[in-house]
Structures are given as structure tokens and as C-alpha cells.
Write an enzyme that holds these catalytic residues in place. Structure first.
Site, short mmCIF file in Angstrom:
data_model
loop_
_atom_site.label_atom_id
_atom_site.label_comp_id
_atom_site.label_asym_id
_atom_site.label_seq_id
_atom_site.Cartn_x
_atom_site.Cartn_y
_atom_site.Cartn_z
N PRO A 93 44.22 13.86 24.92
CG PRO A 93 45.02 14.30 27.04
CD PRO A 93 45.45 13.87 25.69
CD GLU A 94 40.45 16.24 20.00
OE1 GLU A 94 39.99 17.36 19.72
OE2 GLU A 94 40.50 15.31 19.19
#
Ligand SMILES: [Zn+2]
Length: 270
Positions: free
Chosen positions: A2-3
Site C-alpha cells: 500500500p502506498e
């Protein structure tokens, strides 16, 4: 992994179901995350109300009075909303049950995430010293110019340094540099203010586009175990080694920078 856009999308997906809600129970099935979940965390949060959910870098901050529950999704974590909690699956590590009957469920196969408690989020070691948020006004060309004058490292590495600006991971660094027409390997301190101005705009556009794509997945946060929130843009360079540039047709080249795949168009990016 997840960014920032995925974390922001998680925040937007969870917030409407959690804000103003009293926590009636927290169940920690496996405390062995990146740092152990504090043993007293359930007793600290039970019967408290979630006032707000903020995001700082890739940390979700559940504001509870003057205190904060810090949640990080690590490499593989996800937080889902269940109106009726289904049976636990493997890697479901934490449930937060709300007075409305909703359960927030934290799932993380690799357990690199975190769930921590602090009396003062601003002074927490994970949050103190972070650079500005890329979508906030403090991240502008004048700031970036000042922050990079003594940096002889490649601009891409500076962009991915949380002390310079937070939340610009590998994918979005590659894409932003393409949009700005900047070669990722160029020394950060050699870039002029006008070029840094273009880079600031490009970072904002790239992240904003990803967040708006995430918006279409918001309902997947509720009563779903799927991979909601992992969305892909039509990338210009990321993962496109050997493919033709979408703008000029030149073959996209890939080098390693700081151990990470770095793709660019040799013609569009100087
Ligand atoms: Zn090109």
C-alpha cells in the site's frame, strides 16, 4: 505494497463507518506485527470514541480524545469494515468492534504493519521528523529547492526520502519524474527551481489521479475481503521496461537506483 493513495483510500473508506463511534471491544488475535501490539491497547481504547481519522504519510491516525491509535498497513495489511463480522480467516489479526455493530478488521499476511498507541502523535518516533505531505501547500518548489541543495544523490532517491517529502513510493516517484520530464538519475542539487516546480506539480497530479481512482473502490471496503484499494493507473514508465514510451515511442529503459527498479524514457526525460 500500500502506498499513499491506497492508505488515503482506506481512510476514506473506513472513516464514515468509524467517526463518532464508541469502541466496545478490541480483540487482538495475534500481537506480533512489526512492533508488538501493546498488551494494554484493548483496555485503553475500549469505551472511547473515535473523533476523527487522519493520515500522516502512510500512517492512519485514529484520534481518540487527545490520544491517537496509529495504524500502519505495512507491506500487505488491510483494514476492512464489516457490518456483520464473518468468521475469521487466517491473517485476520485484530478486530475493533464499534457500538453500531460494525467491526473494523485488520488483516496482514506478512505482519509488517503496526498498531500502536500514543499520547502525542506529533512527538511519536515514527512521525516526528517527517517531511511535508506532498498534497499540502508546504510542499512547493521553494521548499524542494532548499531541501535538495546539499543533496548530490539522484533526484528519485531524494523524492523517496521521507525527510524531504512523505509518501512518494517507488511507483509514484517513477511516474512523477516522467510527467515532469526529469531523468531520475540526475543529482537532486543540479535541478533548477523551474524544473522542481514542474516536479511538484507532477507529484501532486500523479497522487491525485491515483486517489481518485481509489475513490471508485470505496464501497469495496465494506463487507468485502477482496483486494480493494490496490488500484493501478495506466503507468507511463513504471513496470514498462523495453516497451515504447507512450508519448514519443522511444524504448523505456530501466536501471537500479537504491536497489529499486527505475524506469524512464531517455528522450522525454533529461
Ligand atoms: Zn518518451
Amino acid at each position: 505494497m500500500p502506498e499513499l493513495p491506497e492508505v488515503e483510500t482506506t481512510r476514506r473508506g473506513v472513516a464514515p463507518h468509524a467517526i463518532g463511534q464508541r469502541i466496545v471491544a478490541m480483540r487482538v488475535y495475534d500481537p506480533r506485527l512489526r512492533w508488538p501490539v501493546p498488551p494494554d491497547l484493548p483496555s485503553l481504547v475500549t469505551n472511547r470514541v473515535i473523533d476523527r481519522i487522519d493520515r500522516r504519510s502512510k500512517y492512519l491516525l485514529f484520534r481518540i480524545g487527545s490520544q491517537t491509535l496509529i495504524v500502519h498497513l505495512g507491506m500487505t495489511g488491510s483494514l476492512r469494515v464489516h457490518t456483520v463480522a464473518p468468521p475469521r480467516r487466517p491473517h485476520d489479526h485484530v478486530d475493533i468492534e464499534l457500538a453500531s455493530g460494525v467491526t473494523l478488521r485488520y488483516h496482514d499476511p506478512r505482519r509488517f504493519g503496526a498498531m500502536l498507541w500514543t499520547d502525542c502523535a506529533d512527538e511519536h518516533p515514527l512521525l516526528r521528523g517527517l517531511g511535508p505531505e506532498p498534497l499540502e501547500p508546504a510542499f512547493d518548489a521553494a521548499y524542494l529547492y532548499g531541501a535538495t541543495r546539499k543533496r548530490s544523490c539522484a533526484i528519485k532517491l531524494a523524492l523517496m526520502d521521507n525527510h524531504v517529502v512523505v509518501g512518494v513510493g517507488n511507483i509514484y516517484a517513477n511516474e512523477s519524474l516522467f510527467r515532469a520530464g526529469i531523468r531520475p538519475t540526475i543529482a537532486a542539487r543540479r535541478l533548477s527551481k523551474p524544473r522542481l516546480e514542474r516536479l511538484v506539480v507532477a507529484v501532486r497530479e500523479t497522487l491525485t489521479a491515483a486517489i481518485s481512482k481509489g475513490g471508485s473502490t470505496l464501497r469495496d471496503y465494506v463487507d468485502s475481503d477482496g483486494n480493494a484499494g490496490y488500484f493501478q493507473l495506466d503507468y507511463y514508465v513504471y513496470g514498462r521496461e523495453g516497451a515504447p514510451c507512450r508519448v514519443c515511442g522511444t524504448t523505456i529503459r530501466t536501471v537500479r537506483l537504491g536497489g529499486r527498479a527505475t524506469s524512464y524514457c531517455p528522450k522525454c526525460q533529461r
